[in-house]
Design an enzyme around this catalytic site. Structure first.
Site, PDB file in Angstrom:
ATOM      1  N   HIS A 133      69.123  20.600  32.282  1.00 11.34           N
ATOM      2  CA  HIS A 133      67.241  20.443  32.219  1.00 11.34           C
ATOM      3  C   HIS A 133      66.223  21.891  31.785  1.00 11.34           C
ATOM      4  O   HIS A 133      66.878  23.043  32.511  1.00 11.34           O
ATOM      5  CB  HIS A 133      65.699  20.384  33.976  1.00 11.34           C
ATOM      6  CG  HIS A 133      64.261  20.050  33.125  1.00 11.34           C
ATOM      7  ND1 HIS A 133      64.600  18.685  33.517  1.00 11.34           N
ATOM      8  CD2 HIS A 133      64.104  20.749  32.183  1.00 11.34           C
ATOM      9  CE1 HIS A 133      62.660  18.619  32.837  1.00 11.34           C
ATOM     10  NE2 HIS A 133      62.605  19.923  32.296  1.00 11.34           N
ATOM     11  N   HIS A 154      64.304  24.379  28.588  1.00 13.57           N
ATOM     12  CA  HIS A 154      63.457  24.932  27.967  1.00 13.57           C
ATOM     13  C   HIS A 154      63.585  26.071  26.952  1.00 13.57           C
ATOM     14  O   HIS A 154      63.535  26.872  27.413  1.00 13.57           O
ATOM     15  CB  HIS A 154      61.900  25.000  27.964  1.00 13.57           C
ATOM     16  CG  HIS A 154      61.050  23.514  28.949  1.00 13.57           C
ATOM     17  ND1 HIS A 154      60.662  22.735  27.993  1.00 13.57           N
ATOM     18  CD2 HIS A 154      61.540  23.341  29.942  1.00 13.57           C
ATOM     19  CE1 HIS A 154      59.776  21.465  29.293  1.00 13.57           C
ATOM     20  NE2 HIS A 154      61.244  22.240  30.713  1.00 13.57           N
ATOM     21  N   LYS A 195      63.771  11.697  26.640  1.00 11.98           N
ATOM     22  CA  LYS A 195      62.520  12.267  27.728  1.00 11.98           C
ATOM     23  C   LYS A 195      61.091  11.799  27.557  1.00 11.98           C
ATOM     24  O   LYS A 195      60.239  11.973  26.986  1.00 11.98           O
ATOM     25  CB  LYS A 195      62.073  13.854  27.702  1.00 11.98           C
ATOM     26  CG  LYS A 195      61.844  14.564  28.410  1.00 11.98           C
ATOM     27  CD  LYS A 195      61.970  15.100  30.166  1.00 11.98           C
ATOM     28  CE  LYS A 195      60.695  15.412  30.978  1.00 11.98           C
ATOM     29  NZ  LYS A 195      61.927  16.821  30.878  1.00 11.98           N
ATOM     30  N   HIS A 206      59.455  13.266  33.305  1.00  8.04           N
ATOM     31  CA  HIS A 206      58.631  13.951  34.126  1.00  8.04           C
ATOM     32  C   HIS A 206      57.396  13.000  34.836  1.00  8.04           C
ATOM     33  O   HIS A 206      56.252  12.756  34.498  1.00  8.04           O
ATOM     34  CB  HIS A 206      57.940  14.685  32.967  1.00  8.04           C
ATOM     35  CG  HIS A 206      57.014  15.888  34.173  1.00  8.04           C
ATOM     36  ND1 HIS A 206      57.210  17.196  33.892  1.00  8.04           N
ATOM     37  CD2 HIS A 206      55.717  15.636  34.711  1.00  8.04           C
ATOM     38  CE1 HIS A 206      55.975  17.934  34.603  1.00  8.04           C
ATOM     39  NE2 HIS A 206      54.999  16.646  35.308  1.00  8.04           N
ATOM     40  N   ASP A 247      64.971  23.697  34.162  1.00  8.69           N
ATOM     41  CA  ASP A 247      63.741  23.990  33.616  1.00  8.69           C
ATOM     42  C   ASP A 247      62.837  25.380  33.643  1.00  8.69           C
ATOM     43  O   ASP A 247      61.651  25.618  33.907  1.00  8.69           O
ATOM     44  CB  ASP A 247      62.656  23.032  35.058  1.00  8.69           C
ATOM     45  CG  ASP A 247      61.440  22.672  34.069  1.00  8.69           C
ATOM     46  OD1 ASP A 247      61.669  22.499  32.855  1.00  8.69           O
ATOM     47  OD2 ASP A 247      60.500  22.091  34.892  1.00  8.69           O
TER      48      ASP A 247
HETATM   49  O1  DOR Z   1      56.562  23.992  34.338  1.00  7.29           O
HETATM   50  C1  DOR Z   1      56.386  23.492  32.868  1.00  7.29           C
HETATM   51  N1  DOR Z   1      56.665  23.903  31.602  1.00  7.29           N
HETATM   52  N2  DOR Z   1      56.497  21.886  33.484  1.00  7.29           N
HETATM   53  C2  DOR Z   1      56.950  21.509  32.828  1.00  7.29           C
HETATM   54  O2  DOR Z   1      57.212  20.215  32.747  1.00  7.29           O
HETATM   55  C3  DOR Z   1      56.939  22.319  30.839  1.00  7.29           C
HETATM   56  C4  DOR Z   1      57.244  23.194  31.365  1.00  7.29           C
HETATM   57  C5  DOR Z   1      56.808  24.077  29.823  1.00  7.29           C
HETATM   58  O3  DOR Z   1      57.452  22.897  28.870  1.00  7.29           O
HETATM   59  O4  DOR Z   1      56.331  25.003  29.375  1.00  7.29           O
HETATM   60 ZN    ZN Z   2      61.105  20.635  32.159  1.00  9.35          ZN
END
Ligand code: DOR
Ligand code: ZN
Length: 330
Positions: A12, A14, A94, A131, A237
């Site tokens: 997971h 970003h 997702k 989520h 994450d």
């Molecule tokens: O804290 C988070 N940041 N939770 C998420 O679900 C998305 C993520 C983000 O894209 O910044």
């Molecule tokens: Zn995330």
């Protein structure tokens, strides 16, 4: 002492786009053989063209490492023809409930209305990553979402459902009840509680969604990870935001943990005398659950203390300023 990990995976992640992607992606590519790449861009990754271009951008930013980007599509009520075309280009879809987190305004508002798409995904063998939070009281949002997971797990028994970044003991309990439910857990949710975020002076760099919970929840998650729970996968994450979006009113949610992930995981598992469980947590479980065959890469860590910088570019990392014992070597 030296530690070797075979093909670690971050299930997971970003990475964003443009300059932020180019800044953060090398940290993941240096440590992991592959990662599940989140689609909550602006606009979201929700069509073949955007998916292709984003994959190419990720691959270019992760050069020269052999790195497998497991691409995901932002959930829409896709029809059968669209899913059939996209199936071979994606790892999973997702699902974000509308407005629960960063860039989720195009998410799902009516969970019952999307069941036809879930049935198609089940048919086509496309995993559903979720989520799982409601719009309720912030500490109860994950727990309030659990009945939705239960409904889907029952209604679509062949659909592989991943409860993303779980933060509660209650979510762990649910894992035991349905064979088609799985979960990812982050490094920070194994380490911090709400006290670290807001118990003293506010720590915006630890503010994320879902928010860190109670000590009992953190301890249950950690015990499950250390025990080698076969349905639990590591997913960082890691979610970078520039410092002016974090140290600000309306602070953005996200912990940027990518630069410190394997060193801190090794230290954590070592401290609990559970290093033998780490390979499955960071790779083996995901490979078994999803039938993955990542690039066969060996990642080495050596004991060589280093201080985590205060910043990488304009992003503040998790554990900034702390000294970590383990270092990833090329
Ligand atoms: O804290 C988070 N940041 N939770 C998420 O679900 C998305 C993520 C983000 O894209 O910044
Ligand atoms: Zn995330």
């Amino acid at each position: 002492m030296k530690i070797t990990l075979f093909a670690p995976l971050d299930m997971h992640l970003h990475l964003r786009e443009g300059a932020m992607l180019r800044l953060v992606a090398p940290f993941s590519a240096a440590q992991f053989a592959g990662a599940v790449i989140m689609p909550n861009l602006v606009p979201p990754v929700d069509n073949a063209d955007r998916l292709d271009r984003y994959r190419a951008e990720v691959l270019s930013a992760t050069q020269p490492y052999p790195f497998l980007p497991l691409m995901t599509l932002f959930f829409r009520p896709y029809d059968a023809a669209t899913l059939q075309t996209l199936r071979d280009q994606i790892f999973a879809i997702k699902l974000y409930p509308e407005g629960v987190t960063t860039n989720s305004s195009g998410g799902v508002s009516d969970m019952a209305a999307i069941e036809p798409t879930l049935a198609l995904m089940e048919e086509l063998g496309i995993p559903l990553l979720v989520h799982g939070e409601t719009h309720g009281f912030v500490l109860d949002r994950e727990t309030e979402f659990l009945p939705i997971y239960e409904r889907w797990a029952r209604a679509f028994p062949r659909l592989r459902i991943v409860m993303e970044h779980i933060t509660t003991a209650a979510a762990l309990d649910l894992l035991e009840r349905y064979p088609n439910l799985f979960a990812t857990v982050t490094l920070h949710h194994l380490m911090i509680t709400l006290d670290d975020v807001a118990g003293g002076l506010l720590q915006p760099h630890l503010f994320c969604k879902p928010i860190a919970k109670r000590p009992a929840d953190r301890d249950a998650l950690l015990a499950a990870a250390l025990s080698g729970h076969p349905k639990l996968m590591f997913g960082s994450d890691s979610a970078p935001h520039p410092i002016d979006r974090k140290e600000a009113a309306f602070c953005a949610a996200g912990v940027f943990s990518a630069p410190v992930l394997l060193p801190m995981l090794v230290e954590l598992f070592e401290r609990h005398d559970a290093l033998d469980r780490l390979p499955d947590f960071v790779s083996g479980n995901a490979c078994c659950i999803h039938g993955l065959t990542p690039p066969s890469r060996i990642v080495k860590l050596v004991e060589d203390p280093w201080q985590v910088p205060a910043r990488y570019g304009d992003v503040v990392p998790f554990a900034a300023g702390q000294t970590l014992r383990w270092r990833v070597v090329d």
